[in-house]
Write a protein that holds these residues in place. Structure first.
Motif, short mmCIF file in Angstrom:
data_model
loop_
_atom_site.label_atom_id
_atom_site.label_comp_id
_atom_site.label_asym_id
_atom_site.label_seq_id
_atom_site.Cartn_x
_atom_site.Cartn_y
_atom_site.Cartn_z
N THR A 7 0.82 -1.20 0.00
CA THR A 7 0.00 0.00 0.00
C THR A 7 0.86 1.26 0.00
O THR A 7 1.83 1.34 0.76
N VAL A 8 0.52 2.19 -0.87
CA VAL A 8 1.18 3.50 -0.90
C VAL A 8 0.12 4.55 -0.59
O VAL A 8 -0.89 4.65 -1.30
N SER A 9 0.32 5.28 0.47
CA SER A 9 -0.63 6.32 0.87
C SER A 9 -0.20 7.66 0.30
O SER A 9 0.99 7.93 0.14
N TYR A 10 -1.18 8.49 0.01
CA TYR A 10 -0.91 9.84 -0.49
C TYR A 10 -2.08 10.73 -0.19
O TYR A 10 -3.18 10.25 0.11
N GLN A 11 -1.85 12.01 -0.25
CA GLN A 11 -2.90 13.00 -0.05
C GLN A 11 -3.44 13.41 -1.42
O GLN A 11 -2.67 13.59 -2.36
N VAL A 12 -4.74 13.60 -1.52
CA VAL A 12 -5.37 13.98 -2.79
C VAL A 12 -4.75 15.26 -3.34
O VAL A 12 -4.50 15.36 -4.54
N HIS A 13 -4.44 16.22 -2.48
CA HIS A 13 -3.86 17.48 -2.97
C HIS A 13 -2.48 17.27 -3.60
O HIS A 13 -2.04 18.09 -4.41
N ASP A 14 -1.80 16.17 -3.27
CA ASP A 14 -0.49 15.88 -3.89
C ASP A 14 -0.63 15.50 -5.36
O ASP A 14 0.35 15.51 -6.09
N LEU A 15 -1.85 15.18 -5.78
CA LEU A 15 -2.08 14.82 -7.18
C LEU A 15 -2.23 16.05 -8.08
O LEU A 15 -2.39 15.92 -9.28
N THR A 16 -2.14 17.23 -7.49
CA THR A 16 -2.38 18.46 -8.25
C THR A 16 -1.15 19.32 -8.44
O THR A 16 -1.24 20.40 -9.01
N ASN A 17 0.00 18.87 -7.95
CA ASN A 17 1.22 19.68 -8.09
C ASN A 17 2.43 18.79 -8.39
O ASN A 17 2.44 17.61 -8.02
N ALA A 18 3.40 19.36 -9.05
CA ALA A 18 4.56 18.59 -9.52
C ALA A 18 5.34 17.95 -8.38
O ALA A 18 5.78 16.80 -8.48
N GLN A 19 5.51 18.66 -7.28
CA GLN A 19 6.26 18.11 -6.15
C GLN A 19 5.54 16.90 -5.54
O GLN A 19 6.16 15.89 -5.24
N GLY A 20 4.24 17.01 -5.40
CA GLY A 20 3.46 15.89 -4.87
C GLY A 20 3.47 14.70 -5.81
O GLY A 20 3.60 13.55 -5.37
N ILE A 21 3.33 14.96 -7.10
CA ILE A 21 3.37 13.88 -8.09
C ILE A 21 4.70 13.15 -8.04
O ILE A 21 4.76 11.92 -8.08
N GLU A 22 5.78 13.92 -7.94
CA GLU A 22 7.11 13.30 -7.89
C GLU A 22 7.25 12.42 -6.65
O GLU A 22 7.78 11.31 -6.73
N ARG A 23 6.77 12.88 -5.51
CA ARG A 23 6.83 12.10 -4.27
C ARG A 23 6.00 10.81 -4.41
O ARG A 23 6.46 9.72 -4.06
N ILE A 24 4.80 10.93 -4.92
CA ILE A 24 3.95 9.75 -5.11
C ILE A 24 4.60 8.77 -6.08
O ILE A 24 4.64 7.56 -5.84
N TYR A 25 5.14 9.29 -7.18
CA TYR A 25 5.76 8.42 -8.19
C TYR A 25 6.95 7.66 -7.61
O TYR A 25 7.10 6.46 -7.83
N ARG A 26 7.78 8.34 -6.85
CA ARG A 26 8.94 7.67 -6.22
C ARG A 26 8.46 6.61 -5.23
O ARG A 26 9.05 5.53 -5.14
N ASN A 27 7.40 6.90 -4.49
CA ASN A 27 6.86 5.90 -3.55
C ASN A 27 6.29 4.69 -4.29
O ASN A 27 6.45 3.55 -3.84
N LEU A 28 5.63 4.93 -5.42
CA LEU A 28 5.12 3.82 -6.22
C LEU A 28 6.27 2.99 -6.80
O LEU A 28 6.19 1.76 -6.85
N GLN A 29 7.34 3.66 -7.23
CA GLN A 29 8.51 2.92 -7.72
C GLN A 29 9.10 2.04 -6.62
O GLN A 29 9.45 0.88 -6.86
N SER A 30 9.23 2.61 -5.43
CA SER A 30 9.76 1.85 -4.31
C SER A 30 8.88 0.64 -4.00
O SER A 30 9.39 -0.47 -3.77
N ALA A 31 7.58 0.83 -4.02
CA ALA A 31 6.65 -0.27 -3.76
C ALA A 31 6.76 -1.34 -4.85
O ALA A 31 6.72 -2.53 -4.56
N ALA A 32 6.93 -0.92 -6.10
CA ALA A 32 7.08 -1.88 -7.20
C ALA A 32 8.35 -2.71 -7.02
O ALA A 32 8.35 -3.93 -7.24
N HIS A 33 9.45 -2.07 -6.61
CA HIS A 33 10.68 -2.83 -6.33
C HIS A 33 10.44 -3.82 -5.19
O HIS A 33 10.90 -4.96 -5.25
N TYR A 34 9.71 -3.40 -4.19
CA TYR A 34 9.42 -4.26 -3.04
C TYR A 34 8.63 -5.50 -3.45
O TYR A 34 8.98 -6.61 -3.06
N VAL A 35 7.57 -5.31 -4.22
CA VAL A 35 6.75 -6.48 -4.59
C VAL A 35 7.45 -7.38 -5.59
O VAL A 35 7.07 -8.54 -5.75
N CYS A 36 8.48 -6.87 -6.24
CA CYS A 36 9.24 -7.68 -7.20
C CYS A 36 10.56 -8.19 -6.62
O CYS A 36 11.45 -8.62 -7.36
#
Length: 93
Positions: A7-36
């Motif tokens: 599970t990767v948690s994020y705040q909805v407002h992070d989906l509306t700005n570049a800094q938040g998107i980058e943080r979410i994307y890096r967390n998703l990448q980390s989670a993908a490495h974990y599950v693989c």
């Protein structure tokens, strides 16, 4: 057998700005490495399997979030990686 989800948690407002998107994307990448993790990215025979697993897990996670800026970030990254993975042609003399 390794984990099949993380599970990767994020705040909805992070989906509306570049800094938040980058943080979410890096967390998703980390989670993908974990599950693989069953596919050791350092091993010659398993590196390709890890990459395939990672690409699929990350793409699925981005699709599940279904946010335009995140989808664009993932598309940009994917296109850049595809260009890097293509063999280059050397000019002959």
């Amino acid at each position: 057998d390794g984990p099949s989800a993380r599970t990767v948690s994020y705040q909805v407002h992070d989906l509306t700005n570049a800094q938040g998107i980058e943080r979410i994307y890096r967390n998703l990448q980390s989670a993908a490495h974990y599950v693989c993790a069953d596919y050791d990215a350092r091993g010659f025979s398993t590196a390709r399997a890890h990459q395939v697993c990672f690409d699929a897990a990350l793409s699925a996670a981005v699709a599940k979030v279904d946010a335009p800026l995140l989808t664009q970030r993932h598309s940009d990254e994917t296109q850049a990686l595809l260009r890097l993975r293509q063999p280059t042609k050397m000019a002959s003399r």
